[in-house]
Design an enzyme around this catalytic site. Structure first.
Site, PDB file in Angstrom:
ATOM      1  N   ARG A 136       3.138   4.360  -2.372  1.00  0.00           N
ATOM      2  CA  ARG A 136       2.764   5.434  -3.118  1.00  0.00           C
ATOM      3  C   ARG A 136       1.803   4.933  -4.305  1.00  0.00           C
ATOM      4  NH1 ARG A 136       8.575   6.475  -3.319  1.00  0.00           N
ATOM      5  NH2 ARG A 136       8.459   5.723  -5.600  1.00  0.00           N
ATOM      6  N   MET A 137       1.942   3.972  -4.667  1.00  0.00           N
ATOM      7  CA  MET A 137       1.319   3.503  -5.914  1.00  0.00           C
ATOM      8  C   MET A 137      -0.161   2.525  -5.624  1.00  0.00           C
ATOM      9  SD  MET A 137       2.502   4.103  -9.094  1.00  0.00           S
ATOM     10  CE  MET A 137       2.104   3.023 -10.325  1.00  0.00           C
ATOM     11  N   GLY A 138       0.349   1.589  -4.618  1.00  0.00           N
ATOM     12  CA  GLY A 138      -0.690   0.418  -4.180  1.00  0.00           C
ATOM     13  C   GLY A 138      -1.769   1.091  -3.209  1.00  0.00           C
ATOM     14  N   HIS A 168       9.118   0.859 -22.010  1.00  0.00           N
ATOM     15  CA  HIS A 168       8.408   2.194 -21.725  1.00  0.00           C
ATOM     16  C   HIS A 168       9.384   3.294 -20.792  1.00  0.00           C
ATOM     17  CE1 HIS A 168       6.295   4.683 -18.636  1.00  0.00           C
ATOM     18  NE2 HIS A 168       5.200   4.786 -19.694  1.00  0.00           N
ATOM     19  N   ASN A 169       9.973   2.479 -19.660  1.00  0.00           N
ATOM     20  CA  ASN A 169      10.745   3.392 -18.692  1.00  0.00           C
ATOM     21  C   ASN A 169      12.252   3.649 -19.359  1.00  0.00           C
ATOM     22  OD1 ASN A 169       8.615   2.682 -16.885  1.00  0.00           O
ATOM     23  ND2 ASN A 169      10.055   2.190 -15.054  1.00  0.00           N
ATOM     24  N   GLU A 203      11.405   6.598 -21.358  1.00  0.00           N
ATOM     25  CA  GLU A 203      11.485   7.488 -20.151  1.00  0.00           C
ATOM     26  C   GLU A 203      12.846   8.258 -19.879  1.00  0.00           C
ATOM     27  OE1 GLU A 203      10.874   7.408 -15.352  1.00  0.00           O
ATOM     28  OE2 GLU A 203       8.943   6.750 -16.481  1.00  0.00           O
ATOM     29  N   LEU A 232       0.783  -1.180  -0.016  1.00  0.00           N
ATOM     30  CA  LEU A 232       0.068   0.168   0.067  1.00  0.00           C
ATOM     31  C   LEU A 232       0.820   1.268  -0.038  1.00  0.00           C
ATOM     32  CD1 LEU A 232      -2.630  -1.218   2.666  1.00  0.00           C
ATOM     33  CD2 LEU A 232      -2.838  -1.166   0.339  1.00  0.00           C
ATOM     34  N   ARG A 281       2.866  -4.368   5.346  1.00  0.00           N
ATOM     35  CA  ARG A 281       3.558  -4.877   6.604  1.00  0.00           C
ATOM     36  C   ARG A 281       3.482  -3.617   7.537  1.00  0.00           C
ATOM     37  NH1 ARG A 281       9.546  -6.819   4.622  1.00  0.00           N
ATOM     38  NH2 ARG A 281       9.176  -4.888   3.727  1.00  0.00           N
ATOM     39  N   SER A 298       2.121   2.131 -15.183  1.00  0.00           N
ATOM     40  CA  SER A 298       2.770   3.490 -15.259  1.00  0.00           C
ATOM     41  C   SER A 298       1.565   4.463 -14.760  1.00  0.00           C
ATOM     42  CB  SER A 298       3.187   3.778 -16.528  1.00  0.00           C
ATOM     43  OG  SER A 298       3.638   5.215 -16.729  1.00  0.00           O
ATOM     44  N   LYS A 335       6.813  -2.603 -20.230  1.00  0.00           N
ATOM     45  CA  LYS A 335       6.771  -1.642 -19.397  1.00  0.00           C
ATOM     46  C   LYS A 335       8.422  -1.171 -18.937  1.00  0.00           C
ATOM     47  CE  LYS A 335       5.860   1.123 -15.887  1.00  0.00           C
ATOM     48  NZ  LYS A 335       6.797   1.051 -14.944  1.00  0.00           N
TER      49      LYS A 335
END
Length: 331
Positions: A10-12, A174-175, A178, A8, A31, A121, A171
């Site tokens: 920044r993204m999750g 993609h990066n 970037e 959980l 965790r 992304s 991906k």
């Protein structure tokens, strides 16, 4: 539908909220218990172990893993696979190497568990704007959890791009792209910054380039935001990390005999950023913070430097050691 979300950060965390806000049920685990409590306050069903995540899902289950790539992802996926049953679906949405997805898919196939790799992304802006999703794996399994993918992605921002490993491969590239785009913007603004006699307003230039220019992009929008806060980035150390995808892209280019000089050079520039504190590297660090919430390394305040130089009641060696320890703690 109901899905488990493991990780959980920044993204999750934002993905969990986006799913809940659009009518899905999420069993959330991290965790960090405080992070789980925060997800519960947003409407998630909290879990305090991977066993609890699986227990609170109804077969056929679906669990999305959103933790750092490498051993943590591998251990988490292996543990979940041991708890799941035939017909269940395990999704890795982190920046894992595509070969890991191929290995997991092959290993779990005989157990009847489907493994999907979802290149994701969107960074910290994904909650509002949606996440571009590049999904690899079995087509039937993808269709089973497609409502989740369509909710997380903006319109036209999701595709099943191929078999197992394809999502993370796309991906990865993609990066790599970037990396090159970030470096090109950084070098351009650095050249303009090196022309003080022209009295250029870098923020204004970034702003007008966003309208009608052939170099306009979302990254340029973020450059304009970053330059609105600072045009010198003097408070940011020009130290730019790489999380692996750029290296993998270059390795694949070499293995497949594909010329990729721009991506390769941009990766090497990140390496060089770890020594000199260049203006171009400070821009890349600032932009990565803007789009992904990645940490920036702060320069020591002048008062702190003077304090160390004066010794502040300790020997110079002791003061320097203390300052070094504090600096490392910030990193």
């Amino acid at each position: 539908m109901r899905i488990g979300m493991v990780g959980l950060g920044r993204m999750g965390g934002n993905m969990t909220k986006r799913l809940i806000d659009n009518g899905h049920e999420v069993v959330a685990y991290d965790r960090n218990d405080e992070t789980v409590k925060a997800a519960e306050s947003e409407g998630a069903i909290g879990a305090h172990s991977l066993e609890e995540v699986v227990a609170q899902l109804t077969p056929p289950r679906a669990v999305w893993v959103m933790v750092p790539s490498g051993p943590i992802t591998e251990d988490t996926c292996n543990t979940l696979a041991g708890l799941m049953q035939r017909g269940d679906i395990l999704i890795d949405g982190g920046n894992s190497n595509y070969k890991h997805a191929q290995h997991m898919s092959e290993a779990l196939g005989p157990q009847g568990i489907s493994f999907l790799d979802a290149g994701t992304s969107g960074g910290v802006w994904g909650l509002k704007n949606g996440y571009c999703l590049m999904v690899g794996g079995d087509a039937a399994a993808v269709r089973e959890v497609e409502p989740i993918f369509r909710t997380l992605a903006p319109e036209n921002g999701y595709a099943h791009v191929g078999p197992s490993g394809a999502g993370h491969f796309v991906k990865m590239v993609h990066n790599g792209i970037e990396y090159g785009m970030l470096q090109a913007y950084a070098e351009g603004f650095a050249i303009m910054n090196a022309a003080p006699e022209l009295d250029l307003d870098l923020h204004e230039i970034a702003s007008i380039w966003r309208y009608g220019s052939v170099v306009r992009s979302w990254l340029l929008d973020l450059a304009e935001l970053a330059l609105a806060d600072s045009t010198s980035f003097s408070a940011i150390k020009g130290y730019v990390e790489d999380s692996g995808e750029g290296r993998w892209t270059v390795e694949e280019a070499i293995a497949r005999s594909v010329s990729a000089p721009v991506i390769t050079a941009s990766l090497f520039e990140r390496f060089s950023s770890r020594s000199p504190n260049s203006f171009a590297a400070r821009i890349v660090a600032a932009l990565r913070n803007e789009f992904g919430g990645h940490k920036v390394m702060k320069e020591a305040a002048p008062a702190e430097v003077a304090k160390v130089a004066a010794g502040d009641g300790a020997t110079s060696a002791e003061g320097a050691a203390s300052a070094s320890a504090e600096s490392q703690a910030e990193k």
